[in-house]
Design a protein around this motif. Structure first.
Motif, PDB file in Angstrom:
ATOM      1  N   ARG A   1      14.977 -16.328  -7.878  1.00 33.40           N
ATOM      2  CA  ARG A   1      14.676 -14.933  -8.195  1.00 33.40           C
ATOM      3  C   ARG A   1      14.299 -14.787  -9.667  1.00 33.40           C
ATOM      4  O   ARG A   1      13.396 -14.023 -10.017  1.00 33.40           O
ATOM      5  CB  ARG A   1      15.877 -14.054  -7.854  1.00 33.40           C
ATOM      6  CG  ARG A   1      16.230 -14.037  -6.367  1.00 33.40           C
ATOM      7  CD  ARG A   1      17.313 -13.004  -6.072  1.00 33.40           C
ATOM      8  NE  ARG A   1      17.803 -13.140  -4.703  1.00 33.40           N
ATOM      9  CZ  ARG A   1      18.938 -13.723  -4.358  1.00 33.40           C
ATOM     10  NH1 ARG A   1      19.724 -14.232  -5.306  1.00 33.40           N
ATOM     11  NH2 ARG A   1      19.302 -13.806  -3.096  1.00 33.40           N
TER      12      ARG A   1
ATOM     13  N   ARG B   1      10.730 -13.416 -11.226  1.00 33.49           N
ATOM     14  CA  ARG B   1      10.622 -12.353 -12.238  1.00 33.49           C
ATOM     15  C   ARG B   1       9.845 -12.846 -13.455  1.00 33.49           C
ATOM     16  O   ARG B   1       8.980 -12.144 -13.980  1.00 33.49           O
ATOM     17  CB  ARG B   1      12.021 -11.890 -12.670  1.00 33.49           C
ATOM     18  CG  ARG B   1      12.765 -11.091 -11.613  1.00 33.49           C
ATOM     19  CD  ARG B   1      13.989 -10.418 -12.227  1.00 33.49           C
ATOM     20  NE  ARG B   1      14.913 -11.392 -12.816  1.00 33.49           N
ATOM     21  CZ  ARG B   1      15.898 -11.980 -12.143  1.00 33.49           C
ATOM     22  NH1 ARG B   1      16.104 -11.697 -10.868  1.00 33.49           N
ATOM     23  NH2 ARG B   1      16.701 -12.844 -12.743  1.00 33.49           N
TER      24      ARG B   1
ATOM     25  N   GLY C   1       6.548 -10.795  -8.886  1.00 33.26           N
ATOM     26  CA  GLY C   1       7.284  -9.696  -8.274  1.00 33.26           C
ATOM     27  C   GLY C   1       6.608  -8.354  -8.470  1.00 33.26           C
ATOM     28  O   GLY C   1       5.443  -8.236  -8.833  1.00 33.26           O
TER      29      GLY C   1
END
Length: 357
Positions: free
Chosen positions: A153, A157, A162
């Motif tokens: 994740r 980012r 994203g």
């Protein structure tokens, strides 16, 4: 003489000579002679410290993806508008097909720009920090899985994939990658129109005369002797027709005459005329002519892969890779005494296909 001997002994090494010291056991070697150098100090890229440089990289990646989209659209337009037989002169290639050149140029540009955009994005904007990690078993425990997901994740980012920054770049990448496969879909048009129900219909119809395929003359019952095989075709097909080969590939038949008492299948006997049976001669395996006839057994053999059909029993398959019997044509005699078809084949002739019943 004795002095030479003593000198020789000194050189060869006595118990007190210095040479004996070199034969002692070496010192113990450390278990890990090389220390782990570790990772080099991370050097930030220009885009990491200069937002203007990052914006320039973002614009470059976006431009590459947009170029890929336009090239894909150009591929589709060229495929639809440029005639297949158009020839152009392009230096240094000389005279080439305009369609092939346009398709190659646009598709190559589309694929190159997708790859170049992805590489430029990864090298200049995605995180390049190296993260060492010890090897572990394939089945990782839950804390390790959670760490991996957390790192993933974070990478999403930091890369700008994203929903946060660099939306334009992300959207153009999705558009470019999504449109490129359309080039292959468009090429499917060259496979030709769908056959529809053409495979289910042949040139045979009620009242169509049966002619000798070699002479073109219409056949009477007395032209077919017991034990003989005659290759035939519908009288409606002309050798000079543009689609002659396409028609004869489905409509070619063979006539055999068998003593009525030797015909095993009642339905087959009913569809014949005075012991004359008419079958498609196209093997139901891959379409070879199954016309090698053995009059004693009434078997027809396909020479390609030895599929064998019993013509006295509805042309059922006795041996070989053929998937189903040869379709039989229902025949009769017209007012002038010539053999004619009473209908088209009940089943499409030739090899099997998905839609065949």
């Amino acid at each position: 003489m004795s002095s030479q001997t003593e000198h020789h002994n000194d050189v060869s090494g006595g118990p007190d000579t210095p040479l004996m010291k070199t034969e002692q056991a070496p010192a113990t070697v450390a278990e890990h002679p090389f220390a782990d150098p570790g990772l080099p100090e991370h050097q930030p890229r220009r885009q990491d410290i200069d937002e203007r440089a990052a914006k320039r990289s973002e614009r470059m990646v976006t431009l590459l993806f947009l170029t890929s989209i336009l090239a894909t659209v150009g591929f589709i337009v060229a495929f639809a508008l440029i005639p297949v037989d158009e020839i152009v002169h392009i230096w240094p290639f000389g005279h080439v097909s305009a369609l092939n050149f346009a398709l190659g140029l646009t598709l190559g540009t589309a694929l190159f720009c997708v790859g170049a955009g992805a590489v430029h994005w990864a090298r200049t904007l995605m995180s390049d920090a190296e993260v060492p990690e010890e090897r572990h078993a394939v089945g990782a425990p839950e804390p390790v899985k959670e760490d991996v997901l957390t790192e993933f994740r974070a990478g999403v980012r930091e890369s700008g994939i994203g929903l946060g920054r660099r939306k334009l770049m992300r959207n153009t990448m999705i558009g470019a990658v999504g449109l490129v496969p359309l080039s292959g879909v468009v090429l499917l048009r060259d496979l030709g129109p769908a056959p529809g129900d053409k495979l289910f219909h042949t040139a045979w119809a009620e009242g169509v005369r049966i002619v000798n395929q070699n002479t073109g003359e219409p056949l009477r019952p007395e032209d077919i002797t017991v034990g003989s095989l005659v290759q035939a075709a519908p009288a409606t097909i002309d050798h000079h027709d543009e689609d002659f080969h396409a028609q004869i590939a489905k409509a070619a038949v063979m006539l055999v005459r068998i003593e009525p008492e030797d015909i095993k299948d009642p339905r087959s006997a009913e569809w014949g005329h005075e012991g004359i049976l008419c079958y498609s001669k196209i093997c139901t395996h891959i379409g070879c002519p199954a016309t090698l006839y053995e009059q004693q057994t009434h078997h027809a053999l396909c020479p390609c892969h030895q599929s064998t059909f019993d013509l006295a029993d509805g042309a059922r398959v006795l041996f070989g890779p053929a998937g189903h019997p040869l379709p039989q044509l229902r025949i009769g005699k017209d007012e002038e005494g010539y053999l004619v078809a009473l209908a088209d084949f009940e089943q499409p002739p030739g090899p099997s296909f998905w839609e065949r019943g």
